[in-house]
Scaffold this active site. Structure first.
Site, PDB file in Angstrom:
ATOM      1  CB  ALA A 188      -6.171   4.858   1.832  1.00  0.00           C
ATOM      2  CB  ALA A 189      -0.794   6.258  -0.491  1.00  0.00           C
ATOM      3  N   GLY A 190      -0.680   4.145   1.843  1.00  0.00           N
ATOM      4  CA  GLY A 190       0.032   3.076   2.560  1.00  0.00           C
ATOM      5  C   GLY A 190      -0.800   1.809   2.671  1.00  0.00           C
ATOM      6  CG  ASP A 191      -4.440   2.080   4.543  1.00  0.00           C
ATOM      7  OD1 ASP A 191      -3.548   1.890   5.387  1.00  0.00           O
ATOM      8  OD2 ASP A 191      -5.335   2.930   4.674  1.00  0.00           O
TER       9      ASP A 191
HETATM   10  O1  RIB Z   1      -4.888   5.186   6.079  1.00  0.00           O
HETATM   11  C1  RIB Z   1      -6.038   5.925   5.816  1.00  0.00           C
HETATM   12  C2  RIB Z   1      -7.099   5.619   6.829  1.00  0.00           C
HETATM   13  O2  RIB Z   1      -6.669   6.061   8.088  1.00  0.00           O
HETATM   14  C3  RIB Z   1      -8.414   6.324   6.599  1.00  0.00           C
HETATM   15  O3  RIB Z   1      -9.291   5.593   5.780  1.00  0.00           O
HETATM   16  C4  RIB Z   1      -8.937   6.541   8.009  1.00  0.00           C
HETATM   17  O4  RIB Z   1     -10.073   5.807   8.303  1.00  0.00           O
HETATM   18  C5  RIB Z   1      -7.788   6.157   8.931  1.00  0.00           C
HETATM   19  O5  RIB Z   1      -7.984   4.921   9.449  1.00  0.00           O
END
Ligand code: RIB
Length: 312
Positions: free
Chosen positions: A252-255
């Protein structure tokens, strides 16, 4: 009323195991932990922006099951508006199976479930919300057609659209999506898939960014994790160095980057400065395990930006 950051995208319950190294094909390995974390690229982006004090609204879909309840509760606990998250009568909540190895690198398999029911019509029902946004965040764990419609609605209202092309499809993304996207933010793997080029090191990223611009993406930001990020627009490129932090889990670093960027844009910052917010948010996220639990606060981000360190 402050304009919200709007996220159209996925919600997943993450099942995370921690083997020393990921298994090869046909191999069995042991892990010592199994954790469940709220995740999904869309919901992670929403939480990342909300932790940085931006008002955020989410549009997506979960099942009528316990995983769905937990994901909605956790979004609400972070102050994310969930009126736009509907519940499927037939599909289960999206689920991700994730291995995180001893170096913090992740490998993810997603079962889309209710995320696959995010249709252009569902998006359309939230047209006024999207048109009222300070920024629209999109990723590709929901059908591309839904992203195309969301981007159209946002662009028509002058709302900047930020597309994280994750996971990147093998086939080219629609011209309509390219036209209405303000900024595309692939990582190295996604840039390689979108361009067909091997994206290795800074030279590779520069070439991929130019190729994406030739494909019609107006502004391109390539994320290279610990090797920084490259912003390319109007024929000009700029490198950003990464923050040096201990890496526990890169999930989730990109998120987090997308959430940080949107929170900065919400505050009226220019793109050049907003990229630094995105990078700081991404750096904070890798220092802790899990997706949403790892997102940093405004105080943590401010300290990192000011001092370059986690503690001031
Ligand atoms: O980017 C990370 C996410 O990718 C995780 O939380 C997982 O659910 C997938 O969607």
């Amino acid at each position: 009323m402050r304009k919200p950051v709007v996220v159209v995208g996925s919600l997943n319950l993450d099942l995370v195991v921690n083997p020393e190294r990921a298994p090869a094909a046909g191999e069995t390995v042991f892990a010592s932990r199994l954790d469940q974390f709220p995740g999904g690229k869309g919901a992670n982006q929403a939480v990342a922006a909300a932790r940085l004090s931006a008002p955020v609204a989410m549009v997506g879909r979960v099942g009528q099951d316990g995983f769905g309840d937990r994901l909605l509760e956790s979004l609400r606990a972070d102050g994310v508006g969930t009126e736009g998250v509907s519940r499927s009568a037939t599909a289960g909540t999206g689920t991700a199976v994730i291995t995180v190895d001893a170096t913090g690198q992740n490998r993810i398999v997603v079962v889309a479930g209710a995320n696959a029911e995010v249709t252009p019509e569902l998006v359309e029902a939230h047209g006024p919300l999207i048109a009222s946004a300070s920024a629209l965040l999109l990723q590709l764990e929901v059908p591309v057609a839904a992203c195309v419609r969301a981007a159209e609605l946002a662009a028509a209202a002058g709302v900047p659209v930020i597309l994280d092309p994750a996971p990147a499809p093998a086939e080219p993304l629609p011209v309509q999506l390219r036209k209405n996207t303000w900024l595309i933010t692939p990582n190295e793997t996604e840039a390689a898939t979108l361009t067909g080029l091997p994206v290795e090191g800074r030279r590779g990223a520069e070439e991929a960014a130019r190729t994406l611009a030739e494909q019609g993406w107006r502004q391109v930001l390539i994320k290279l994790g610990g090797n920084g990020a490259y912003l390319y627009r109007g024929g000009e490129g700029r490198w950003y160095d990464a923050f040096e932090v201990p890496v526990v889990d890169t999930t989730a670093a990109g998120d987090a980057f997308a959430g940080g960027l949107a929170a900065a844009l919400h505050r009226g910052m220019a793109l050049e400065e907003a990229v630094r917010w995105g990078m700081a948010a991404g750096a904070l996220a890798v220092t802790r395990p899990g997706a949403q639990p790892a997102m940093g606060t405004l105080a943590e981000l401010t300290t990192l930006l000011r001092t370059g360190r986690l503690e001031g």
